[in-house]
Design a protein around this motif. Sequence first.
Motif, short mmCIF file in Angstrom:
data_model
loop_
_atom_site.label_atom_id
_atom_site.label_comp_id
_atom_site.label_asym_id
_atom_site.label_seq_id
_atom_site.Cartn_x
_atom_site.Cartn_y
_atom_site.Cartn_z
N VAL A 318 21.54 17.63 16.51
CA VAL A 318 22.98 17.52 16.24
C VAL A 318 23.56 16.22 16.81
O VAL A 318 24.59 15.73 16.35
N THR A 320 22.58 13.32 16.31
CA THR A 320 22.61 12.32 15.23
C THR A 320 23.95 12.30 14.50
O THR A 320 24.46 11.24 14.14
N ALA A 321 24.50 13.52 14.32
CA ALA A 321 25.71 13.64 13.51
C ALA A 321 26.88 12.84 14.09
O ALA A 321 27.80 12.48 13.36
N TYR A 322 26.87 12.57 15.40
CA TYR A 322 28.02 11.90 16.00
C TYR A 322 27.82 10.40 16.22
O TYR A 322 28.68 9.73 16.76
N ILE A 323 26.63 9.92 15.79
CA ILE A 323 26.39 8.47 15.95
C ILE A 323 27.43 7.61 15.21
O ILE A 323 28.04 6.73 15.81
#
Lengths: 454, 454
Positions: A318, A320-323
Amino acid sequence: MSDTAILTLRTMLANLDDAKKYQSLRDVMSTLPAPDLAAVFEDLPPEKLPVLFRLCPKDLAAEIFAELTPETQQDLIDGLTDKELKAVVDDLFVDDATDLVEEMPANVVKRILAQADPATRRMINELLKYPEDSAGGVMTTELMELRPDWTVSQAMAAIRKNGFDKETINNCYVTDRDRTLIGVVSLRALVLSKDPDNELIRDMMDDNVVSVSTTTDQEDVSQMFEKYGYLAIPVVDNEKRLVGIVTIDDAISIMQDEASEDIAKMNAMGPSDKPYFKQSMWELYKNRAPWLLFLMISSTFSSMVIRGYEDALAAVTVLTAYIPMLTDAGGNAGSQSTSTIIRGMAVGDIEPHDLPKILWREFRIAILCGGTLALCNFAKLIFLDGIAPPVAAVVCLTLICTVILSQLIGGLLPVVAEKLNFDPAVMASPLITTIVDTTTLLVYFNIARVLLRI
Amino acid sequence: MSDTAILTLRTMLANLDDAKKYQSLRDVMSTLPAPDLAAVFEDLPPEKLPVLFRLCPKDLAAEIFAELTPETQQDLIDGLTDKELKAVVDDLFVDDATDLVEEMPANVVKRILAQADPATRRMINELLKYPEDSAGGVMTTELMELRPDWTVSQAMAAIRKNGFDKETINNCYVTDRDRTLIGVVSLRALVLSKDPDNELIRDMMDDNVVSVSTTTDQEDVSQMFEKYGYLAIPVVDNEKRLVGIVTIDDAISIMQDEASEDIAKMNAMGPSDKPYFKQSMWELYKNRAPWLLFLMISSTFSSMVIRGYEDALAAVTVLTAYIPMLTDAGGNAGSQSTSTIIRGMAVGDIEPHDLPKILWREFRIAILCGGTLALCNFAKLIFLDGIAPPVAAVVCLTLICTVILSQLIGGLLPVVAEKLNFDPAVMASPLITTIVDTTTLLVYFNIARVLLRI
């Protein structure tokens, strides 16, 4: 009103071969100011340019010519006789004639200089010595000079005699015997003088006259116009002798060009001095592709960081989703500071020695902004996205750190560029996103490692 | 030269209580232009402002006052007697007096208007009716009017009699009996007239006079200065009656403010009309935080896309490593087009109806730029990163698509904003990164799905 006239003119031009229309064409043209007429020339096929030019009101011909783009000027010159060319060159102000000589290919320059009268030729050659973007390169030598021991009446007589071919007489410059600049008098003051036969120029002139040197950068010259509100600024050589003036119309073009240039550079483009539709595909490509390429290569660093932490990402996918959110927040915060500082330096509000003050301001603002973002984001992650609190904490801590680091880097970069004599707009703005991306990712993964023990 | 004087002045001001220094202070001050003196006032404690103001050369007092920031103006007014305030208000040009009234709190305004003479008060009230950023809001009513049936000598006599309190007499405006504007004459032309006793204003005036209406936006007014090279532009009401002029010094401030404003908005900030160091923490926060917050929330979309494709990413984890490179490339390409179009519209090179031409140009440039990036990147992925060719193909195909989409969106957005009457700089620039991010990710994962069959 003038829009309708332009439209009529364009319609008539579609049938330019019809000789009977010439008189009515001339009538329409006499109602339009020179810059509007110049715009009409830009859209004509080369062979029609000299025909239309001969129909122009005689007193506007040189002014229209000066407004044309170099391409159109060249096409037009090719269609003019030597005699017509001579008339244009003699009527041009010498700074416009110099610009023309700078832009034309060698064979055209030869023809122009052959037609110019000897005095004009000498002045053009004088002006060509200065770099194009210095005060010397943009100034004109056609100014009105007065002597300190003249009376107002004598000065007015001199103006009436010699004022015709000066670019401006609204300000007249007072020099002593060896041409040292000692003061300035406005035409207004001369006209309003109560006792013209007895009042001396020496007594009425403003002797706090602000001047620039021939080597002063044109951007600094245009800043002085904004600061002092003058209509012209005198240019002096190393011995303080008056050699020319820069007029406000040139200063305005410089200001707009410099702002456009900064905006282009801030958005990772090579600057262009041509309007958008006048640039060829190749010019647009040449201004854009190298920057995109350079930035793509520098974003290799962020790929390297991500690949170095692939195990951590595999453990908590998860993250990754906020990169994109994190790198965007950093990039946005960094551009805010960088562009503020660059613009502040461009208009003269900020000096490089202000750096400590800048960093301290940016640091405090960043804590406020970063804190606000982190709080809102934490609530969103927990309540909307349903993310586990430790992961949400990692994201939000990173958010604060990245905003602080980005605004500090954003404040620092332009000043460092300026001190190293690089252009801040080139060095700082396009780079900020790439630098901030890598920093943000490093902070993110390291906080994740510590807090989530991965 | 003036730098040394400013330094001396600042040193002397540190000991302002020493009465003996007053005369030497006065001497130094008399060598400096008004804007430099105003800068010195800005750094003084409020109680010293009136003391220094009384020492200023009398003829510069109003000019210095007009250059001060509103905060300093208010502090100074508080320390002036009614008589001193009256002298300042009477000497101010009426557009500066109106700006002052607009900036001051109600009790100060009351005191100012009480001191102003009735004619000034009437003019101020007249000007206050117009929106601050319209031609009516920035114009002055103190202009020189001439009649068409006067001779040059009569006109010069009128100028000598009434020219003193006009903001400029370099251009005089010709009106008929009901004040309809019919022409313009320069002071230069009047002075250079060969036969002043017989030449009529009607015959020498330029009747192609360009004017604006009181409601014209100040940005459009400043564009006309650049286009036509005038020193002042007349402002007319609905019945074409002359009501004022905008002078070039105001146009220059407007140009610089509008460029700064566009740069701020393009970088996701609320604009400010104050220099960086004059803004409070709260003002900086207020201009930056809401935009960061708004952009953070909109980047939720990219997080949603990534979370929707978590399975694909888990299958080929190396895809994650190229997310920042791809979104950055898209963002950079998009900002290039958007900022080009926004600036082109701001300086008047591009009109909304050019949209099809814009899109066609951007499309061709994007193919060239995207192709170049993809080729270089493919070589790098294969030879340097050692990525499998199918994965490299996914990354590079996405790169081409994202550059094309980004430059098309970047060309479209500002024009749409303009047509919807939103400010292009606000609507388009800060949004482009966020919009492009989401688009890029969708393209990326869908190409990956198809090519890699995940």
